[in-house]
Write an enzyme that holds these catalytic residues in place. Structure first.
Site, PDB file in Angstrom:
ATOM      1  N   TRP A 278      37.751  53.688  36.480  1.00  0.00           N
ATOM      2  CA  TRP A 278      37.278  53.198  37.422  1.00  0.00           C
ATOM      3  C   TRP A 278      38.334  52.732  39.204  1.00  0.00           C
ATOM      4  O   TRP A 278      37.935  52.509  39.763  1.00  0.00           O
ATOM      5  CB  TRP A 278      36.314  52.695  36.749  1.00  0.00           C
ATOM      6  N   TRP A 382      33.258  44.201  44.762  1.00  0.00           N
ATOM      7  CA  TRP A 382      32.564  43.444  44.694  1.00  0.00           C
ATOM      8  C   TRP A 382      31.410  43.658  45.800  1.00  0.00           C
ATOM      9  O   TRP A 382      29.612  43.533  46.313  1.00  0.00           O
ATOM     10  CB  TRP A 382      33.222  41.884  46.046  1.00  0.00           C
TER      11      TRP A 382
HETATM   12  P1  FAD Z   1      38.397  46.738  29.572  1.00  0.00           P
HETATM   13  O1  FAD Z   1      37.261  47.371  29.560  1.00  0.00           O
HETATM   14  O2  FAD Z   1      39.308  46.622  28.371  1.00  0.00           O
HETATM   15  O3  FAD Z   1      38.710  48.204  30.629  1.00  0.00           O
HETATM   16  C1  FAD Z   1      40.370  48.354  30.657  1.00  0.00           C
HETATM   17  C2  FAD Z   1      40.470  49.117  32.167  1.00  0.00           C
HETATM   18  O4  FAD Z   1      40.412  49.176  33.198  1.00  0.00           O
HETATM   19  C3  FAD Z   1      41.080  47.463  32.932  1.00  0.00           C
HETATM   20  O5  FAD Z   1      42.123  46.655  32.361  1.00  0.00           O
HETATM   21  C4  FAD Z   1      41.900  47.766  33.948  1.00  0.00           C
HETATM   22  O6  FAD Z   1      41.591  47.496  34.459  1.00  0.00           O
HETATM   23  C5  FAD Z   1      39.942  48.722  34.238  1.00  0.00           C
HETATM   24  N1  FAD Z   1      38.254  48.255  35.005  1.00  0.00           N
HETATM   25  C6  FAD Z   1      37.947  48.698  33.964  1.00  0.00           C
HETATM   26  N2  FAD Z   1      36.599  48.315  34.183  1.00  0.00           N
HETATM   27  C7  FAD Z   1      37.361  48.382  35.696  1.00  0.00           C
HETATM   28  C8  FAD Z   1      35.847  48.460  37.230  1.00  0.00           C
HETATM   29  N3  FAD Z   1      34.636  48.088  36.927  1.00  0.00           N
HETATM   30  N4  FAD Z   1      36.800  48.201  38.213  1.00  0.00           N
HETATM   31  C9  FAD Z   1      38.510  48.979  38.175  1.00  0.00           C
HETATM   32  N5  FAD Z   1      38.937  48.534  37.163  1.00  0.00           N
HETATM   33  C10 FAD Z   1      38.432  48.448  36.058  1.00  0.00           C
HETATM   34  N6  FAD Z   1      39.381  44.216  38.137  1.00  0.00           N
HETATM   35  C11 FAD Z   1      40.490  43.588  38.275  1.00  0.00           C
HETATM   36  O7  FAD Z   1      41.286  44.253  37.552  1.00  0.00           O
HETATM   37  N7  FAD Z   1      41.303  42.779  38.959  1.00  0.00           N
HETATM   38  C12 FAD Z   1      39.758  42.391  39.751  1.00  0.00           C
HETATM   39  O8  FAD Z   1      39.827  41.488  40.845  1.00  0.00           O
HETATM   40  C13 FAD Z   1      38.103  42.855  39.680  1.00  0.00           C
HETATM   41  N8  FAD Z   1      37.248  41.772  40.285  1.00  0.00           N
HETATM   42  C14 FAD Z   1      36.261  42.124  39.328  1.00  0.00           C
HETATM   43  C15 FAD Z   1      34.661  41.727  40.079  1.00  0.00           C
HETATM   44  C16 FAD Z   1      33.749  42.013  40.221  1.00  0.00           C
HETATM   45  C17 FAD Z   1      32.804  41.479  40.936  1.00  0.00           C
HETATM   46  C18 FAD Z   1      33.069  42.707  38.935  1.00  0.00           C
HETATM   47  C19 FAD Z   1      32.329  43.300  38.573  1.00  0.00           C
HETATM   48  C20 FAD Z   1      34.435  43.519  38.375  1.00  0.00           C
HETATM   49  C21 FAD Z   1      36.262  43.334  38.416  1.00  0.00           C
HETATM   50  N9  FAD Z   1      36.895  43.527  37.714  1.00  0.00           N
HETATM   51  C22 FAD Z   1      38.179  44.076  38.882  1.00  0.00           C
HETATM   52  C23 FAD Z   1      36.127  44.984  36.709  1.00  0.00           C
HETATM   53  C24 FAD Z   1      36.602  44.749  35.826  1.00  0.00           C
HETATM   54  O9  FAD Z   1      35.439  43.331  35.098  1.00  0.00           O
HETATM   55  C25 FAD Z   1      37.661  44.541  34.577  1.00  0.00           C
HETATM   56  O10 FAD Z   1      39.182  45.423  34.871  1.00  0.00           O
HETATM   57  C26 FAD Z   1      37.345  44.076  33.492  1.00  0.00           C
HETATM   58  O11 FAD Z   1      36.731  42.928  32.889  1.00  0.00           O
HETATM   59  C27 FAD Z   1      39.017  43.436  32.756  1.00  0.00           C
HETATM   60  O12 FAD Z   1      38.572  43.473  31.664  1.00  0.00           O
HETATM   61  P2  FAD Z   1      39.339  44.009  30.841  1.00  0.00           P
HETATM   62  O13 FAD Z   1      41.274  44.358  30.731  1.00  0.00           O
HETATM   63  O14 FAD Z   1      39.558  43.740  28.811  1.00  0.00           O
HETATM   64  O15 FAD Z   1      38.342  45.942  30.831  1.00  0.00           O
END
Ligand code: FAD
Length: 478
Positions: A278, A382
């Protein structure tokens, strides 16, 4: 002496760094430089939480370089001028950097390339921040993908190269550098980040430690637990990835090793890898559709009858909406610089659909408050929630914050932690305090409206208003 400047940007690591590797190979001396240039990024200069992270990440990278006999050269000001001056000062003839994909950064690279060429200086850009460069994954017709699933399927047909080791570097210590402190990246009065070191360890070493912890403790349950905000079920690697302290290739490689060792559940690993997908998809969209952070991808959403109510926006930002799961998420964000993905979706949906507020208001708030604020992922996410993006959630699918809370925070641990004033409510009413019988409220010592707000809007009415608003653009531009 052949001197090469390595211009560090959002690639704050020494491992798996193709530009650094190439500089070590091509140059007799390597000068690592980081330039603090808020002007170049314009409105997308890092927000408060990102600045905190950036300070600590740069400090760690400087320490790593000092252990290798050099240091990071910190300079503050206009990038093009400073790089040219540094070339003059050090006799460097080339600048190597990792490519960036934000529209302003891509433009900066182009301008810099032309400007340096006028002075017989070379700018070389290397990949390193993505698994698959934009343009390397296209539809059969040669167009950019606009839907995630076929995009990710196509990505998986490409191989991911192994990460590179830290190269042997010939460094110096005699180049003048600003002190990092003089840039004022850290909050002062008040220091709202004073507890953040309990949650975060910025830098490559901290990123590696977090990755190993996740692989040891959580990845096996990732598919089952990634939606539960009270559980340590996701990696929390996002800020490390955003700042380039870990390359996605380094993470991918560790995942592959895990799968090969069959230590862990491969469905969970694939799910986790798809989340990295993603991120790839967001970058790919940003590259081909550079207005994504600013304008709705689906044109008709530009006509959407958004409402801008400062009071409601403020209540949302401060976690005072009266919907416990929304408030818990917004308070987690304020207190830690992070919010669980499931809750990000709920709070974003609440802002855009229950409060009919433009997604850009939420995007800006997240930009300032998230430690992982990322132009591609934030803008695309978003728009995904708002319904205006590529491959977005359909607008009419409106999250019910009560059922989301009941489903994903069944025992209420997450809400009780972040919204302690209602912790005494029984599980049955925790996600809808306004339905609690007066006697139970009294027993719990809670006075609604005083200790915790009444709901800002009624869910059913707000849902209907959102659907009505959507009808107006659906009819005008089907
Ligand atoms: P994990 O579930 O462990 O995922 C591993 C990695 O995958 C993340 O560290 C991230 O790099 C990537 N990832 C996961 N989900 C997404 C996704 N939906 N879109 C893009 N990459 C993803 N992520 C950001 O890195 N920066 C942001 O500014 C950001 N803004 C967001 C705003 C909204 C409204 C929403 C709904 C999601 C957003 N995300 C963003 C995506 C996601 O929420 C976060 O990447 C995630 O919560 C990070 O936590 P984690 O590292 O534990 O994720």
């Amino acid at each position: 002496m052949n001197t090469i400047i390595v211009w560090f940007r959002q690639d704050l690591r020494l491992s798996d760094h193709p530009a650094l590797q190439a500089a070590a190979r091509d140059g007799e001396r390597c000068i690592p430089v980081y330039i603090h240039d808020d002007g170049a990024a314009g409105t997308w200069a890092p927000g408060g939480a990102s600045r905190w992270w950036l300070h600590h990440s740069l400090e760690k990278l400087d320490q790593q370089l000092r252990e290798l006999g050099g240091h990071m050269v910190f300079r503050n000001g206009a990038t093009a001028d400073l790089l040219r001056e540094l070339c003059e000062e050090t006799g460097a003839t080339a600048i190597y950097c990792s490519r960036r994909y934000e529209p302003w950064a891509a433009q900066q690279e182009q301008d810099l390339h032309a400007l340096l060429a006028d002075h017989d200086l070379t700018l070389r850009r290397y990949p390193g921040s993505l698994l698959h460069e934009p343009g390397s994954v296209l539809t059969q017709g040669g167009d950019p993908f606009k839907v995630f699933t076929p995009f990710w399927r196509a990505c998986q047909r490409n191989t991911v190269a192994k990460p590179l080791p830290v190269p042997e570097l010939s460094l110096t210590t005699d180049i003048q550098s600003d002190s990092l402190e003089s840039w004022g990246l850290l909050p002062q009065k008040p220091n709202w980040a004073q507890h953040w070191p309990e949650y975060w360890s910025p830098g490559e070493e901290g990123g590696r430690a977090r990755l190993e912890e996740f692989l040891d403790e959580s990845v096996g349950q990732y598919a089952a637990e990634r939606d539960l905000p009270a559980v340590k079920g996701t990696s929390r690697l996002s800020p490390h990835i955003h700042f380039g302290e870990l390359s996605p290739r380094m993470i991918w490689d560790r995942c592959e090793q895990y799968t090969a060792g069959a230590i862990s559940d491969s469905e969970s690993i694939s799910k986790f890898q798809a989340e990295l997908g993603w991120r790839e998809f967001s970058y790919h969209l940003l590259h081909f559709f550079p207005t994504i952070p600013e304008a709705s991808f689906k044109d008709n959403f530009e006509e959407f009858p958004w409402i801008h109510d400062e009071g409601r926006i403020h209540a949302w930002q401060r976690g005072q909406t009266g919907y416990p799961i929304v408030d818990a998420g917004m308070r987690e964000l304020w207190s830690t610089g992070h919010m669980h993905n499931r809750v990000r979706m709920v709070v974003a949906s609440f802002l855009c659909k229950h409060l009919l507020t433009h997604w850009r208001v939420g995007e800006d708030w997240f930009w300032d408050t998230l430690v992982d604020a990322d132009l591609a992922s934030n803008g695309c996410s978003w728009q995904w929630v708002a319904g205006s993006g590529a491959d977005a959630a359909p607008y009419f699918r409106i999250f019910n914050p009560v059922t989301q809370g009941e489903k994903f925070d069944k025992q209420g641990e997450y809400v009780r932690h972040w919204v302690p004033e209602i912790a005494g409510l029984p599980d049955k009413f925790l996600h809808k305090p306004w339905e609690t019988p007066p006697m139970i409220l009294e027993e719990a010592g809670i006075s609604l409206g005083d200790d915790y707000p009444h709901p800002l809007v009624d869910h059913k009415q707000a849902r209907q208003s959102a659907l009505d608003a959507y009808e107006t653009i659906k009819l005008s531009k089907p």
